[in-house]
Motif scaffolding. Structure first.
Motif, PDB file in Angstrom:
ATOM      1  N   GLU A   1       0.062 -23.836  -8.633  1.00  0.00           N
ATOM      2  CA  GLU A   1      -1.202 -23.114  -8.599  1.00  0.00           C
ATOM      3  C   GLU A   1      -1.104 -22.011  -7.546  1.00  0.00           C
ATOM      4  OE1 GLU A   1      -5.934 -23.714  -7.469  1.00  0.00           O
ATOM      5  OE2 GLU A   1      -4.554 -25.420  -7.381  1.00  0.00           O
ATOM      6  N   GLU A   2      -1.183 -20.776  -7.983  1.00  0.00           N
ATOM      7  CA  GLU A   2      -1.063 -19.647  -7.077  1.00  0.00           C
ATOM      8  C   GLU A   2      -2.386 -18.905  -6.968  1.00  0.00           C
ATOM      9  OE1 GLU A   2       2.343 -17.115  -7.629  1.00  0.00           O
ATOM     10  OE2 GLU A   2       3.533 -18.740  -8.490  1.00  0.00           O
ATOM     11  N   VAL A   3      -2.465 -18.020  -5.986  1.00  0.00           N
ATOM     12  CA  VAL A   3      -3.672 -17.246  -5.761  1.00  0.00           C
ATOM     13  C   VAL A   3      -3.920 -16.326  -6.950  1.00  0.00           C
ATOM     14  CG1 VAL A   3      -2.407 -15.437  -4.518  1.00  0.00           C
ATOM     15  CG2 VAL A   3      -4.866 -15.715  -4.133  1.00  0.00           C
ATOM     16  N   GLY A   4      -5.195 -16.222  -7.362  1.00  0.00           N
ATOM     17  CA  GLY A   4      -5.557 -15.386  -8.493  1.00  0.00           C
ATOM     18  C   GLY A   4      -6.024 -14.005  -8.062  1.00  0.00           C
ATOM     19  N   SER A   5      -6.584 -13.266  -9.011  1.00  0.00           N
ATOM     20  CA  SER A   5      -7.015 -11.889  -8.738  1.00  0.00           C
ATOM     21  C   SER A   5      -8.129 -11.828  -7.699  1.00  0.00           C
ATOM     22  CB  SER A   5      -7.485 -11.227 -10.037  1.00  0.00           C
ATOM     23  OG  SER A   5      -8.548 -11.963 -10.636  1.00  0.00           O
ATOM     24  N   THR A   6      -9.019 -12.818  -7.713  1.00  0.00           N
ATOM     25  CA  THR A   6     -10.097 -12.839  -6.722  1.00  0.00           C
ATOM     26  C   THR A   6      -9.537 -13.015  -5.313  1.00  0.00           C
ATOM     27  OG1 THR A   6     -11.608 -13.834  -8.335  1.00  0.00           O
ATOM     28  CG2 THR A   6     -12.233 -13.968  -6.010  1.00  0.00           C
ATOM     29  N   GLY A   7      -8.572 -13.916  -5.182  1.00  0.00           N
ATOM     30  CA  GLY A   7      -7.946 -14.126  -3.885  1.00  0.00           C
ATOM     31  C   GLY A   7      -7.172 -12.912  -3.425  1.00  0.00           C
ATOM     32  N   VAL A   8      -6.475 -12.254  -4.352  1.00  0.00           N
ATOM     33  CA  VAL A   8      -5.742 -11.036  -4.006  1.00  0.00           C
ATOM     34  C   VAL A   8      -6.712  -9.946  -3.533  1.00  0.00           C
ATOM     35  CG1 VAL A   8      -4.315  -9.157  -4.914  1.00  0.00           C
ATOM     36  CG2 VAL A   8      -3.801 -11.527  -5.533  1.00  0.00           C
TER      37      VAL A   8
END
Length: 250
Positions: A18-25
């Motif tokens: 599970e990696e960071v998504g667009s919101t996290g970026v």
């Protein structure tokens, strides 16, 4: 028996992470921009200030080192996969080892606390950060919670120093400085308490997604590394008078 219990608690190999998504970026990007701007502002203020530059240099490096960590995370660096098959940004903890002692130093300078008191708080902070990191990378659940418990104990030592020892030292300065320290210290304590809460529900229980975790940390970092420093900057004249008064007494 103990080894058998540890073996039973070992995680299985991850097939997906599970990696960071667009919101996290997006949160990482916004926080990075804010931190860079704040670092430049504080550096300009430090070079143009007199006695107050000691506070501004601390604020500058706090924002700058945090910005570097955010750049690393944005660049896909400074992370690894941990138990639960989720992305873990260890770059954040490397940054904390630099910026949090600097924050404690800045608060100690405002309060005019002695070196031993500041050193004790910094030592507790290092233990707190390292234990949170060790808990995050632990693959055995019982070991993870042991590290988390020790980190909370260390955090208690930090809070005790800020709320008692530093406060007593600040009370010996002018009323304006004591009032400033009270506002800055209590906001710092409140935000500091929120960090292990985010850790608990993200790295600990994995209740938060990686993106939500990143967003939560970004908000806390902006408050801790920017808002608090701006509160100090707003008392520019008060801090300058306090430093001058201290020198006259000596």
């Amino acid at each position: 028996m103990v080894l058998q219990m540890l073996d039973d608690d070992m995680p299985t190999a991850c097939t997906t992470i599970e990696e960071v998504g667009s919101t996290g970026v997006g949160a990482l990007t916004v926080a990075f921009i804010i931190l860079v701007v704040v670092a430049v502002v504080f550096l300009a203020k430090a070079t143009a200030s007199g006695e107050q530059k000691r506070y501004y240099y601390c604020a500058t490096y706090i924002a700058a080192f945090t910005a570097l960590a955010y750049f690393a995370m944005l660049s896909g660096q400074g992370w690894t996969a941990i138990a639960g098959c989720r992305q873990f940004f260890y770059a954040r903890f490397a940054e904390m080892l630099v910026t949090e002692p600097l924050l404690i130093l800045m608060l100690g300078l405002i309060a005019n606390a002695d070196a031993s008191t500041i050193g004790a708080a910094v030592g507790a902070d290092v233990v707190y950060i390292l234990c949170l990191y060790m808990g995050a990378v632990s693959v055995v659940t019982t070991v993870k919670w042991f590290w988390f418990l020790v980190s909370i104990i260390a955090l208690g030592g930090i809070i005790s120093s800020l709320a008692r020892s530093f406060k007593d030292a600040a009370a010996l300065r002018t009323a304006e400085v004591a009032e400033l320290y009270g506002k800055v210290a209590w906001l710092t304590i409140l935000v500091w308490i929120c960090y292990p809460v985010v850790w608990l529900f993200s790295t600990g229980f994995a209740s938060f997604s990686v993106s939500f975790e990143v967003c939560a940390y970004a908000i806390l970092d902006v408050i801790m590394k920017c808002v608090i420093s701006f509160m100090v900057m707003s008392a520019h004249d008060t801090l300058g008078q306090a430093v001058s008064t201290s020198k006259e007494i000596v």
